[in-house]
Design a protein around this motif. Structure first.
Motif, PDB file in Angstrom:
ATOM      1  N   ALA A  37     -33.182 -13.614 -17.630  1.00 27.19           N
ATOM      2  CA  ALA A  37     -33.405 -12.171 -17.505  1.00 27.19           C
ATOM      3  C   ALA A  37     -32.117 -11.469 -17.087  1.00 27.19           C
ATOM      4  CB  ALA A  37     -34.508 -11.908 -16.479  1.00 27.19           C
ATOM      5  N   ALA A  38     -31.375 -12.089 -16.165  1.00 21.79           N
ATOM      6  CA  ALA A  38     -30.129 -11.474 -15.707  1.00 21.79           C
ATOM      7  C   ALA A  38     -29.115 -11.406 -16.845  1.00 21.79           C
ATOM      8  CB  ALA A  38     -29.557 -12.265 -14.526  1.00 21.79           C
ATOM      9  N   GLU A  39     -29.097 -12.454 -17.676  1.00 23.02           N
ATOM     10  CA  GLU A  39     -28.201 -12.432 -18.840  1.00 23.02           C
ATOM     11  C   GLU A  39     -28.579 -11.304 -19.789  1.00 23.02           C
ATOM     12  OE1 GLU A  39     -26.534 -16.939 -19.588  1.00 23.02           O
ATOM     13  OE2 GLU A  39     -28.512 -16.445 -20.343  1.00 23.02           O
ATOM     14  N   GLN A  40     -29.894 -11.150 -19.966  1.00 26.52           N
ATOM     15  CA  GLN A  40     -30.342 -10.097 -20.881  1.00 26.52           C
ATOM     16  C   GLN A  40     -30.012  -8.716 -20.333  1.00 26.52           C
ATOM     17  OE1 GLN A  40     -34.324 -11.346 -21.406  1.00 26.52           O
ATOM     18  NE2 GLN A  40     -33.833 -12.615 -23.179  1.00 26.52           N
ATOM     19  N   SER A  41     -30.056  -8.590 -19.006  1.00 26.89           N
ATOM     20  CA  SER A  41     -29.776  -7.277 -18.419  1.00 26.89           C
ATOM     21  C   SER A  41     -28.325  -6.867 -18.660  1.00 26.89           C
ATOM     22  CB  SER A  41     -30.078  -7.302 -16.919  1.00 26.89           C
ATOM     23  OG  SER A  41     -29.032  -7.951 -16.234  1.00 26.89           O
ATOM     24  N   LEU A  42     -27.473  -7.837 -19.047  1.00 27.38           N
ATOM     25  CA  LEU A  42     -26.067  -7.509 -19.316  1.00 27.38           C
ATOM     26  C   LEU A  42     -25.866  -7.065 -20.753  1.00 27.38           C
ATOM     27  CD1 LEU A  42     -23.969 -10.292 -17.565  1.00 27.38           C
ATOM     28  CD2 LEU A  42     -24.557  -8.015 -16.762  1.00 27.38           C
ATOM     29  N   GLN A  43     -26.831  -7.414 -21.607  1.00 24.12           N
ATOM     30  CA  GLN A  43     -26.603  -7.222 -23.032  1.00 24.12           C
ATOM     31  C   GLN A  43     -26.324  -5.773 -23.424  1.00 24.12           C
ATOM     32  OE1 GLN A  43     -29.638  -9.443 -25.145  1.00 24.12           O
ATOM     33  NE2 GLN A  43     -28.239 -11.173 -24.999  1.00 24.12           N
ATOM     34  N   LEU A  44     -27.066  -4.852 -22.814  1.00 22.81           N
ATOM     35  CA  LEU A  44     -26.867  -3.447 -23.185  1.00 22.81           C
ATOM     36  C   LEU A  44     -25.593  -2.865 -22.571  1.00 22.81           C
ATOM     37  CD1 LEU A  44     -28.777  -2.183 -25.174  1.00 22.81           C
ATOM     38  CD2 LEU A  44     -29.744  -0.825 -23.308  1.00 22.81           C
ATOM     39  N   PRO A  45     -25.441  -2.982 -21.229  1.00 23.26           N
ATOM     40  CA  PRO A  45     -24.244  -2.378 -20.633  1.00 23.26           C
ATOM     41  C   PRO A  45     -22.949  -3.116 -20.976  1.00 23.26           C
ATOM     42  CG  PRO A  45     -25.548  -3.479 -18.962  1.00 23.26           C
ATOM     43  CD  PRO A  45     -26.353  -3.506 -20.218  1.00 23.26           C
ATOM     44  N   ALA A  46     -22.993  -4.425 -21.154  1.00 22.21           N
ATOM     45  CA  ALA A  46     -21.754  -5.170 -21.398  1.00 22.21           C
ATOM     46  C   ALA A  46     -21.993  -6.269 -22.431  1.00 22.21           C
ATOM     47  CB  ALA A  46     -21.229  -5.759 -20.087  1.00 22.21           C
ATOM     48  N   PRO A  47     -22.123  -5.889 -23.701  1.00 22.44           N
ATOM     49  CA  PRO A  47     -22.468  -6.887 -24.725  1.00 22.44           C
ATOM     50  C   PRO A  47     -21.399  -7.960 -24.898  1.00 22.44           C
ATOM     51  CG  PRO A  47     -21.926  -4.767 -25.717  1.00 22.44           C
ATOM     52  CD  PRO A  47     -21.986  -4.542 -24.249  1.00 22.44           C
ATOM     53  N   ALA A  48     -20.135  -7.657 -24.528  1.00 18.74           N
ATOM     54  CA  ALA A  48     -19.070  -8.637 -24.747  1.00 18.74           C
ATOM     55  C   ALA A  48     -18.924  -9.586 -23.567  1.00 18.74           C
ATOM     56  CB  ALA A  48     -17.750  -7.929 -25.024  1.00 18.74           C
ATOM     57  N   ALA A  49     -19.700  -9.360 -22.520  1.00 16.88           N
ATOM     58  CA  ALA A  49     -19.550 -10.212 -21.336  1.00 16.88           C
ATOM     59  C   ALA A  49     -20.036 -11.624 -21.639  1.00 16.88           C
ATOM     60  CB  ALA A  49     -20.342  -9.631 -20.170  1.00 16.88           C
ATOM     61  N   GLU A  50     -19.334 -12.584 -21.058  1.00 18.47           N
ATOM     62  CA  GLU A  50     -19.687 -13.982 -21.259  1.00 18.47           C
ATOM     63  C   GLU A  50     -20.220 -14.530 -19.940  1.00 18.47           C
ATOM     64  OE1 GLU A  50     -17.288 -17.991 -22.647  1.00 18.47           O
ATOM     65  OE2 GLU A  50     -16.322 -16.516 -21.353  1.00 18.47           O
ATOM     66  N   VAL A  51     -21.318 -15.269 -20.014  1.00 17.58           N
ATOM     67  CA  VAL A  51     -21.870 -15.844 -18.789  1.00 17.58           C
ATOM     68  C   VAL A  51     -21.798 -17.360 -18.895  1.00 17.58           C
ATOM     69  CG1 VAL A  51     -23.891 -16.099 -17.320  1.00 17.58           C
ATOM     70  CG2 VAL A  51     -23.433 -13.911 -18.426  1.00 17.58           C
ATOM     71  N   LEU A  52     -21.008 -17.959 -18.014  1.00 15.79           N
ATOM     72  CA  LEU A  52     -20.931 -19.423 -17.958  1.00 15.79           C
ATOM     73  C   LEU A  52     -21.724 -19.876 -16.748  1.00 15.79           C
ATOM     74  CD1 LEU A  52     -17.115 -19.886 -18.551  1.00 15.79           C
ATOM     75  CD2 LEU A  52     -18.931 -20.224 -20.207  1.00 15.79           C
ATOM     76  N   ARG A  53     -22.418 -21.001 -16.874  1.00 17.43           N
ATOM     77  CA  ARG A  53     -23.157 -21.461 -15.707  1.00 17.43           C
ATOM     78  C   ARG A  53     -23.056 -22.964 -15.578  1.00 17.43           C
ATOM     79  NH1 ARG A  53     -29.337 -20.946 -17.863  1.00 17.43           N
ATOM     80  NH2 ARG A  53     -28.787 -20.912 -20.038  1.00 17.43           N
ATOM     81  N   SER A  54     -23.263 -23.427 -14.366  1.00 17.65           N
ATOM     82  CA  SER A  54     -23.223 -24.851 -14.104  1.00 17.65           C
ATOM     83  C   SER A  54     -24.095 -25.124 -12.896  1.00 17.65           C
ATOM     84  CB  SER A  54     -21.761 -25.260 -13.884  1.00 17.65           C
ATOM     85  OG  SER A  54     -21.666 -26.240 -12.916  1.00 17.65           O
ATOM     86  N   GLY A  55     -24.723 -26.277 -12.907  1.00 18.95           N
ATOM     87  CA  GLY A  55     -25.619 -26.621 -11.809  1.00 18.95           C
ATOM     88  C   GLY A  55     -26.646 -27.616 -12.302  1.00 18.95           C
ATOM     89  N   ALA A  56     -26.996 -28.539 -11.413  1.00 21.89           N
ATOM     90  CA  ALA A  56     -27.945 -29.580 -11.790  1.00 21.89           C
ATOM     91  C   ALA A  56     -29.259 -28.983 -12.264  1.00 21.89           C
ATOM     92  CB  ALA A  56     -28.189 -30.503 -10.600  1.00 21.89           C
ATOM     93  N   VAL A  57     -29.619 -27.815 -11.703  1.00 21.64           N
ATOM     94  CA  VAL A  57     -30.921 -27.233 -12.024  1.00 21.64           C
ATOM     95  C   VAL A  57     -31.035 -26.931 -13.524  1.00 21.64           C
ATOM     96  CG1 VAL A  57     -30.218 -24.856 -11.513  1.00 21.64           C
ATOM     97  CG2 VAL A  57     -32.608 -25.507 -11.294  1.00 21.64           C
TER      98      VAL A  57
END
Lengths: 790, 204
Positions: free
Chosen positions: A222-242
């Protein structure tokens, strides 16, 4: 009759209880384990090492790390704040950190300032010990050095720049993050690369808890989607065992659905096609249902949790559990209008019992393996099969009273002819020839067989997630630690001295390029002995000659009293040592706190992490050279364990084959027993040959699969040999059994977990060959049994 | 001077160019970019609260757009510091080279980056760490830099750079009152490095 009814009623009640218990357990939310590590046995000889491994995985496991990237600095910052806000609003995490509270400019030097006379960079230690430079030369160079950090703040506090050099030598290079207006950022490559902003989150519970996984992954999406409109070029990298655990779990759940539903649908279609009646189908499913409920309940009661792998494997057990009822239905079909449920049971029971006995032998062997995962699977299979067998033997005669009225001679007659042909026309010589031919075809495959024990190639790691993780590692220097040194001692001081002795060895390796650098507490906190030594070095080289010191300070123009103040500070700090406790409490220690394990059962311990090495051998040598130091290589040790077990299993397999042969010989004699086991042995031969030809490595799991080939394959020969007098229906029943088994285990071959997929593929090849070659047993079949029933 | 920049750099950080005054900066940049290699002499005067009199150092400066910067101190001691994209090397008076990878010494590398940007007036690089104010008056120009980070501002007040065809002076004012003045003389532009100079970068 009385006894039968009593037993049946007792079992019916037990079964009902098991089904209800199973449903209740699942409704209450069965503890489903998704952590692959939980499946592995403890690998370290040393409990502290095992705890260190667990602690390191825990620090990594309970955290999620995000990098929000954008080519434009302010867009990246804005996007990161928005992302963190969305995560915070979701309440899925225990805490979210993006903004760093304002810190004092001297925060890095703060914890060290009071102890500065005992802290020296390695290069300064050597220079001071060499004793070539005068105090004046030191001062001149330090004050004019263009790279002076001035970390101490006041020149008078660190006129020789020694604290400065010490701070510059600290291994903060893993920390490629910079504080930028209240946010931690990673500068791309300094030439117009994107800016990445760090957002960290703490999980509210274990990364392997499915509720935590669902909530956090949904929040991140959901947080990634919330970026799509205001900042479509933003890249989200994530890491974690979860994220890995979540991906593994949803993949496994998909597989349970696919394999379970697939084999169920296949069984339904096959049973309907052969028996043309709903009755056998429903009764068959009943026995399977009781089997699965018994298996699940028992496993949950014994192990307190159900591993996903067990569930995936369990879904494929449906195909084997239904075999017993299929044999009974075969007798039902054969008897036609003359059906007597108890006499029918009598004709199949010896075969069923023998089949169950051989299967249980196979799975019981797996119970002896000290792998929690394998134990769970074995227990699951043992109870499941036994319950299915009991349901057939105790309940079905009461439930299947009406005679079979459909005519399926269209399939049974040709099948009967085929079986009779094998029994009467195929000479033993021809059968031996066929067996030899199969062997010869398999030999080239055997020659190309390769063993594979690397645990990392067996677990499913989602590729897109791996890619994101490796990019985060490249950008920030944060990464998963697989090999490290464990340093132990009776006191914290002994641990630090051990680290220093190890550090000397590792510095030699760094010179030859075997490693790039290390993380160790002793880089920040030298041992008390080393701090004393440093103080003495500093004193002898710079402070001892007071006249010379005074002259140097005067020549450079220091204000009156600076030299005296320094001497005084030196004397006052006498006996004051920086200790791990003091250091751990300071803010700049945060990224390295996990290195200090503190008090253990045997004293104190810490972890030294080496980086940038490609060969382990020099590290092993370094560890053996220093007492109290162990090189811990979790993945390597697990792989080694896999190799040991694979070898052990192979021997176990041979022993199991002999045991099965002995069980069979009691009924058929040695030669007859040999004939009954032959198709299974050939099935194993073929499975290995196929693996060799396909270039698939032989793993512990392949050997486990071969054990099943033995257990299940023997069943088919037993049923065929026992089916004397009703050849047609027996062959049809065997083929039906084999089809359902192949379907369920075959679907396992498409699992995303390489270990399970290889398991399934080996079974598919082995059982396929075993059932195709099962008629071989007939060529040597003991005629005794056939004659009796006819 | 390094100490001040270092103070700035220690907690300094990245940013995309904000292009406060693109016209002035572009003009300055165009003039400084005229030469691939610049050689100069410098005098560094540091006024520190802890010292009764200013500390003076002299030496030579070599800036190569392609290779990096050599900061060669000749008085009161001899040493050279070679700044490159990925490393910082110290060459002692006896020729001993101590090379530090930028990865191993990020704080020092950052100082090097800013030092390099300062002496070549690379406004874009400077803009990462500072609010840049620039102006051009005829043949003369000036740049005023103020740290973007509050943490840096706790120590560093302002950096002023003046020049014409070349950078001529840099003045750094610290929050504590300490100042560093750099005066450049005998600047000469060139198209390429000499063999000896190249060896400083390559190191043999």
């Amino acid at each position: 009759m009385q006894r039968r009814s009593l037993l049946a009623a007792a079992w019916a009640l037990t079964a009902a209880g098991l089904v209800i218990a199973c449903v209740v357990l699942f409704v209450r939310g069965a503890p489903l384990q998704t952590n692959l590590l939980a499946l592995l046995p403890p690998t370290e000889r040393n409990a502290t090492a095992e705890a260190a491994v667990a602690a390191l995985y825990d620090t990594a496991g309970n955290r999620a790390l995000f990098l929000i990237g954008h080519a434009d600095r302010s867009s990246a910052r804005e996007a990161a704040r928005r992302f963190a806000g969305a995560l915070r609003d979701s309440k899925a995490f225990a805490s979210i950190q993006a903004e760093i509270p304002p810190v004092d400019a001297r925060w890095l030097s703060g914890p060290y300032l009071d102890f500065r006379f005992g802290l020296l960079a390695e290069t300064d230690r050597r220079a001071l010990a060499g004793g070539k430079s005068s105090p004046e030369a030191w001062l001149t160079r330090a004050l004019n050095n263009p790279f002076r950090l001035g970390a101490a703040g006041d020149v008078a506090l660190d006129p020789f720049g020694l604290l400065d050099n010490f701070l510059a030598s600290l291994p903060y290079h893993s920390w490629q993050l910079e504080l930028d207006d209240g946010l931690l950022v990673v500068r791309g490559d300094g030439r117009g690369g994107a800016t990445h902003v760090l957002v960290t989150a703490t999980l509210p519970g274990s990364a392997y808890d499915s509720q935590v996984q669902n909530a956090t992954i949904a929040a991140v999406t959901a947080a990634e989607q919330s970026l799509q409109l205001p900042a479509p070029a933003a890249e989200v990298l994530r890491s974690g065992a979860v994220f890995f655990a979540g991906a593994a779990r949803s993949a496994a759940e998909r597989e349970v659905d696919m394999i379970g539903l697939g084999s169920l649908a296949g069984i339904v279609l096959l049973m309907l096609a052969v028996f043309r009646s709903l009755h056998p189908l429903l009764l068959g499913l009943l026995t399977v249902g009781i089997g699965l409920a018994a298996a699940t309940t028992t496993t949950l009661l014994v192990h307190r949790e159900l591993h996903l792998l067990t569930l995936v494997f369990g879904a494929s057990l449906i195909g084997e559990a239904i075999d017993y009822s299929i044999q009974y239905f075969g007798a039902h079909v054969q008897a036609g209008r003359a059906w007597d449920p108890w006499r029918g049971l009598l004709t199949v029971r010896p075969g069923l019992t023998l089949a169950l006995a051989t299967s249980l032998t196979g799975y019981a062997a797996l119970l002896l393996v000290p792998f929690p995962a394998v134990n769970q699977i074995a227990l699951f299979a043992l109870t499941g099969l036994a319950a299915a067998y009991l349901s057939v033997v105790l309940l079905l005669p009461f439930l299947l009273r009406r005679p079979y009225t459909h005519d399926i001679s269209a399939i049974t007659v040709p099948a009967g002819r085929f079986t009779a042909w094998w029994r009467n026309r195929v000479s033993r010589a021809a059968a031996i020839g066929l067996a030899l031919a199969v062997l010869v075809i398999c030999v080239p495959g055997w020659l190309r067989l390769q063993a594979g024990d690397d645990v990392r190639t067996m677990a499913d790691r989602s590729a897109p997630l791996l890619e994101k993780e490796s990019r985060i590692r490249a950008l920030t220097g944060f990464g998963v630690v697989n090999q490290f040194f464990l340093v132990e001692g009776d006191t914290p001081e002994a641990v630090l001295r051990g680290e220093e002795a190890l550090g000397a060895k590792l510095r030699e390796l760094a010179v030859t390029g075997e490693i790039s650098h290390t993380h160790a507490v002793s880089s920040f906190v030298p041992s008390a002995a080393r701090q004393m030594e440093n103080r003495n070095l500093l004193y002898r080289a710079l402070l001892a000659d007071r006249a010379r010191l005074q002259q140097a300070f005067d020549r450079l123009g220091f204000r009156k009293g600076t030299a005296e103040a320094m001497e005084r500070a030196y004397r006052e700090s006498e006996g004051r040592m920086l200790t791990p406790e003091t250091w751990l409490a300071a803010a700049p220690a945060a990224p390295f706190r996990h290195l200090w394990l503190g008090r253990t059962e045997r004293g104190y311990a810490s972890v030294v992490v080496p980086y940038g090495f490609s060969r382990l051998a020099p590290l092993v040598d370094a560890a053996t050279a220093v007492s109290g130091v162990t090189l811990v290589d979790k993945a390597g040790n697990v792989s080694r364990l896999f190799r040991e077990y694979r070898t052990g299993f192979s021997i176990g397999l041979a022993v199991a084959a002999l045991v099965v042969l002995a069980v069979l010989s009691r009924r058929y004699g040695w030669r007859g027993g040999g004939a009954v086991i032959l198709p299974s042995l050939l099935g194993m031969t073929v499975a290995l040959g196929v693996a060799g030809h396909a270039g698939v490595p032989v793993t512990l799991f392949s050997v486990m699969a071969l054990m099943l080939v033995l257990g299940v394959g023997v069943n088919y020969s037993i049923f065929l040999v026992e089916g004397g007098g009703r050849e047609g229906t027996t062959l049809v029943a065997v083929l039906l059994s084999a089809a359902t088994t192949l379907l369920s285990f075959g679907l396992l071959a498409f699992s995303g977990t390489p270990a399970l997929a290889r398991f399934g593929a080996t079974l598919l090849a082995g059982i396929g060959a075993a059932v195709l070659l099962a008629p071989l047993a007939l060529a040597f079949a003991p005629q005794r049994r056939a004659a009796q029933t006819q | 001077m390094g100490r001040l920049i270092a103070a700035a750099a220690l907690l300094a950080s990245a940013a995309a160019p904000a292009n406060a005054q693109p016209a002035a900066l572009d003009q300055i940049r165009a003039r400084l970019d005229a030469h691939a290699v610049v050689r100069a002499e410098f005098v560094q005067t540091r006024t520190l609260a802890a010292l009764e009199r200013p500390l003076v150092a002299r030496g030579r400066l070599l800036v190569s757009r392609a290779d990096g910067v050599v900061w060669q101190v000749e008085q009161p001691y001899r040493a050279a510091y070679v700044l490159q994209q990925d490393s910082v090397t110290e060459i002692a008076a006896d020729g001993m080279r101590t090379r530090r990878d930028a990865r191993d010494a990020p704080a020092i590398a950052r100082v090097g980056r800013i030092l390099g940007a300062l002496v070549s007036a690379n406004a874009t690089a400077l803009d990462n760490d500072f609010h840049v104010d620039a102006g051009v008056t005829g043949e003369r120009w000036h740049i005023v830099l103020q740290p973007r980070q509050s943490q840096v501002a706790q120590r560093l007040k302002v950096i002023r750079v003046n020049g014409g065809d070349f950078v001529e002076s840099v003045r750094i004012d610290e929050a504590s009152g300490d100042t560093t003045q750099l005066q450049f003389r005998s600047q000469r532009g060139a198209a390429s490095l000499s063999e000896d100079e190249r060896r400083l970068f390559v190191g043999d």
